[in-house]
Each structure stands twice: as structure tokens, then as C-alpha cells.
Enzyme design. Sequence first.
Site, PDB file in Angstrom:
ATOM      1  N   HIS A 137      -4.403  15.614   3.198  1.00 48.07           N
ATOM      2  CA  HIS A 137      -4.621  16.197   1.867  1.00 48.07           C
ATOM      3  C   HIS A 137      -3.706  17.396   1.642  1.00 48.07           C
ATOM      4  O   HIS A 137      -3.271  17.665   0.529  1.00 48.07           O
ATOM      5  CB  HIS A 137      -6.093  16.574   1.690  1.00 48.07           C
ATOM      6  N   CYS A 157      11.259  -8.798  -8.668  1.00 51.65           N
ATOM      7  CA  CYS A 157      10.071  -7.999  -8.999  1.00 51.65           C
ATOM      8  C   CYS A 157       9.323  -7.495  -7.764  1.00 51.65           C
ATOM      9  O   CYS A 157       8.227  -6.963  -7.884  1.00 51.65           O
ATOM     10  CB  CYS A 157       9.128  -8.793  -9.898  1.00 51.65           C
TER      11      CYS A 157
HETATM   12  C1  PEP Z   1       6.142 -10.285  -4.270  1.00 49.20           C
HETATM   13  O1  PEP Z   1       5.618 -11.060  -3.475  1.00 49.20           O
HETATM   14  O2  PEP Z   1       7.215  -9.707  -4.049  1.00 49.20           O
HETATM   15  C2  PEP Z   1       5.496  -9.982  -5.566  1.00 49.20           C
HETATM   16  C3  PEP Z   1       6.088  -9.256  -6.486  1.00 49.20           C
HETATM   17  O3  PEP Z   1       4.245 -10.465  -5.741  1.00 49.20           O
HETATM   18  P1  PEP Z   1       2.928  -9.734  -5.190  1.00 49.20           P
HETATM   19  O4  PEP Z   1       3.346  -8.423  -4.581  1.00 49.20           O
HETATM   20  O5  PEP Z   1       2.013  -9.583  -6.343  1.00 49.20           O
HETATM   21  O6  PEP Z   1       2.436 -10.719  -4.167  1.00 49.20           O
END
Ligand code: PEP
Length: 624
Positions: free
Chosen positions: A284, A586
Site C-alpha cells: 500500500h 488487441c
Molecule cells: C487475448 O487473448 O489476447 C485477448 C485480447 O483476449 P482475452 O485477454 O480477453 O482472452
Amino acid sequence: MGFFDRFFPKSCSTVLHISTKSGFHLRPAAAFVSEAKQFSSSITAENRGKSVDAKVLSALLSLNLEEGDHFELHCKGTDAQEAMDHLVAFFDRLMQKEQEKHPGQCNTPHATHRYQNPGIPVTPIAYGIAIAPLCRLEISYTTNGKKRERTLVEAIKEAKAALLKQHREASGNDDADIFLAQHALLETLEERAKQEKIETLEAFATLLHEEAAALEGGILASKKSDYLDLLAHIKEAMGETRSLHLPEVPFILLADDLLPSDIEKLSQSACQGVLLHDTSTTSHTAILLRNSAIPSAIISKTEIAAEGVTFGEESILDTTVDQFIPSPSAEDIALAKKTEDSVRRSEADAAKRRFEPALTKSGKQIKILANVSSLEDAHAAKEAGAEGIGLLRTEFLFTQQKPSLELQERRYAEIFSLFEDITVRTLDVGGDKALPYLDLPHESNPFLGIRGVRLFKSHPALMEEQLLALFRAAEQKPLKIMFPMVSSVAEFVDAKAFAQDVAARHGLSIAHHRFGIMIEVPSILFLIDAFDKVVDFYSIGTNDLAQYLYAIERTHPTLSVPAEDPLLLKIITDLVKDAKHPVSLCGELASETKVLPELIETGIETLSLSAAHIPTIKERIRHV
Ligand code: PEP
Ligand code: MG
């Protein structure tokens, strides 16, 4: 309550996995306990043969649950099922929230400058550069005779009131949770003191030291400063005040550790930076240092001793290169000042320019989209400068109970109204993501079982309802509909045919929507030619792709795939080059400042990341 409920209480159990780097530490555990207390059923948590009351914070903490651990949750009583459903969903949200906060990380932009004089390596807590003389922490204690007459009960009451006041004053920022967690901890200690008839300050101090010692060696060891902080609060209420002696001119503070309550005093002083020996990046104290934006780091005691540092002399703490320079040259100081200036400017620019496109130095635009799991995330993404949603994780929208078709439709429509460019992922359940209302079979290796797109076969009614809600919510707005965990062309073709069939049966036209896949399973890498004939787009999920590529579970406590892994970067390069449809990324790799130049070099032109990282990543792209 019915007759049977009263006389035949129900019982149920489940297993919960700890997926955050910092383990099941004080803050999330305190939040969990306060939820559990709302139910009349008895609720226990069990791990490694030890079973504890999950309504008692210190008991839950004594399980020392670390990342990768799991515990069995048992509920028994008239509202057992209700408690179980609620707690499972609450726990999932807690884990997700903690992961997003990355409490253990100090996301420092990767800098490459070098100082002339040798430095001491440090582990960064809070990002930044401090230039000031080094000073060692001095503490003194003063006694107020009148207050000493207070009883322990009175002192605990006063300490609790002080913590609640701090909580109220910090309301709205992350610090608030810390004070509430400390309050919850003090309540459980108060209860123990009552049971064990502890009435003196000395006996209570022994209890606190024992509790703190029990955490030693585990990941929760960093929470010992919370116990010491509570003791300081009680002592203060009983007339013993702890004072920090801090210079009035700028300084970098060196100490073994600090109490969480010291940080406020530091942020009101001329303190420029902090170096600690005995803490961790998840304590913390560390979290409060980060929230106060005081550049700080952990430094080894032996390294400091070996270097023979001189107190009172100008020094540099630079966490952008993980270094402490005890005796900098004039050139080193000039370099630190220049870097500090450019860091400040870059942060200000990042915030100011967050709505502008991210163009590299050569003028290439990188599209920046957001990963979103809730309506709040979607609003935060808008405010952070996201140009659309690159990944809507629909499995997190409704974690408590199965939503009705109407509720799904409403929630999707609210999110869709915020952006034009939207990629929605159909339910990605299984593996590390459980939904309490879904009857998934027990599997010995759920990461390799019924998950992602496989739900179209195992739970067709659920998938039909989700697709229908998505189509209705989108109306004329074109969506990119993405299937997760696809491993073969047939899986994609079947899932798309399923979606078309749902639309046809409900008289909806979906010709304006696009269909694509997440690239998370390595088999896809060998099937791109075949996929090119059927999909409209790809999105690389590096979190799962790295997991399946290297057979390293993504939540593993000790194993991990480094962000700079050259094979992952090569895979991205090849996909961008070979695929005939747009490829985005992503996974978490999209927000790793360390490898951003290499990532851009792969040719990828669309990144999707969480809102918190968007302004910085956009600004960093402008310097690539
Ligand atoms: C991934 O697997 O990189 C992804 C973006 O999906 P999640 O993290 O939701 O499994
Ligand atoms: Mg994934």
C-alpha cells in the site's frame, strides 16, 4: 423464508482462481469480506487443507493466496446459492479490476539515455526523475501524558474514526480503498482483542506483530506495513505521536520502509523522490507513492552500502532507466534535467493531444481503439481519445446472472451509441473466465476445453440470444462480429452460418455486418490462406496466443512470455504481410511501451488497448 429453507439449509461450493499479480491482498480481500458479510449463510474459504471464515478479513488473509492459487468457497445456509452467485461474480470483477489497475507495475516509458557516473540499479515503484540531495529518514516519538490514560477500546475507536475520515476525504480516488481496507483489518483485530481479552497497548502490539509475522515469506508480506500503520494510529490515539523529520529544502528520501500514512506527509513536503529497501511494488505504501506521483523505487541495502553513498549530496533517481546515481557529474545532472523536462512535456502533450490521431514520425497513422468490458469502460475510452472499440469483451458485461434478451439489447445499444467503429466479441467463456450461471462441464484442463467459439455447439440457445441482442442493438450500424478461440476454418464457417440462420429466422438483414476471428490459437497461423477465403478481418490476441504458443498458462505465478519475445513479433509481421484482410492487435502487447517501436515495425496499423494507456501510447507513437 420457506419451511424447507429454514430446516434444510442449502450448501454449495466452487473453486475461485487468483489471477492478479499481487495475489488476494488486503484491498480486494477486504472488499470480498464486506460482500460476504451481507449473507446469513456461513461462508468459508479453503486452501491447502486450511479452512477459514471468509467473513473475517485476517482469517482470509492468513491463507496467503498468491497469483495462480485457487481456493474453495463453501456457502451453507438458507441464502447459500444467492451468496455463491453473488460472490463468484463479485470475485471475477475484483480480479478484473485489479488486473486493469496493474498495481504491481510502474509503466515507465522505455528510455535509453545513459549517465556518465555509475548508478545503482533500482526496481521502479513510481515513474519519474528526481534530482536532489539524498537524506536518510529520521523518526521521533513524543508522548502526550493526558492521552496515555485512554483505554485500548477508546484508542481503537478513535483510530477507526480517523481511517474512515481519510477514506471519506480520499473518496473518488484509489487511495480511498486502502483506508477502507485498513479499517476492515482493524475491525477484525479489534474482534480478536475482545475474544482474547487483550486490554493493554503492549499486548495489542504483540498481536499485531504476530499477525504481520504470519504473512512473512508470502506474497502478502508487503502488507506488514499496514499492520504497523494501524499500530501507529492506535499509539497516536494513546498519546504517542510518530513524527518524520523532513528537510525543508528538496530531498530524496532513503528509508527501510514507510507507513502508508507517511505518504500524505511526504507529498506535502519538499520530497522529490523516495528509495525504500524493504517494500514491494504492490504494498500500500507503493500504491500511495504512485498515486502521489512521487518518483520512487526499491533499492538494495547492500548495494547502497557497497557504493558508500554520501548523504546531503546531489543525487539522481531516474526510474525511466531504473537507476539511482549517487554522485552524478555536472553532465549527468544536465541530462537528468533535460530528460525530466521532456518527460513532463510528453505527459502534458499526451493528455492534451489524446483526441488527435497517432501519426508516426514518418506520417503513418496507427489507429487506436479501446478494449472495453463495461459501459463505464466505453465512456472512459471515449474520454481517453479512443477512435472506436477494438474489443468488446461481452462476457464481462453480465457476470452476476444471465441477462434477459432485452437487458442485453439495451446495454449493447448504450455502448454502440458512443462509437462508429465497433468490434464485438461473442461470449468468450471457459478457461480463466467463468460465468456462474453457465453450466460448463468440469474439465481437468479447462484452457483446452469447452471455451470461446465452442459455446456455439455446447450452448446454442445462449449464443442465439446474444447474437439476436447484438443485431437488434446495432440496427443499421455496421458491426465487426468476432469469434474467440477459433482453431479451425470449420469452426468459423459454422459459427457464421449459425449467426446468419438466427438473423434469417428473426427476419433481420445482417449484410452490413462483418465477421472475423481472434488469432489466439497457433493452428490459425498455418491456415491463413484458407481463412482469407471466408473471414473479413483478424484481431491478434497476444495474451492467449503467447499462452498456447509456449505452453505457459497466462496466469502462471512464475512463468511468463516476455513482451519483447522475437517470435511473437515475427508472427505479427508475417500475419500483416500475408493476410488478405485487415489485421489488428488487441492483446496486452499493444500497451507495452517497451516494444512499441518494434511493434510498429511489424507493419500493424490498428491497436486496441485499455483506456488508461491510450493517451500515452498515442503520444509514444508520435515519437516512433
Ligand atoms: C487475448 O487473448 O489476447 C485477448 C485480447 O483476449 P482475452 O485477454 O480477453 O482472452
Ligand atoms: Mg483471449
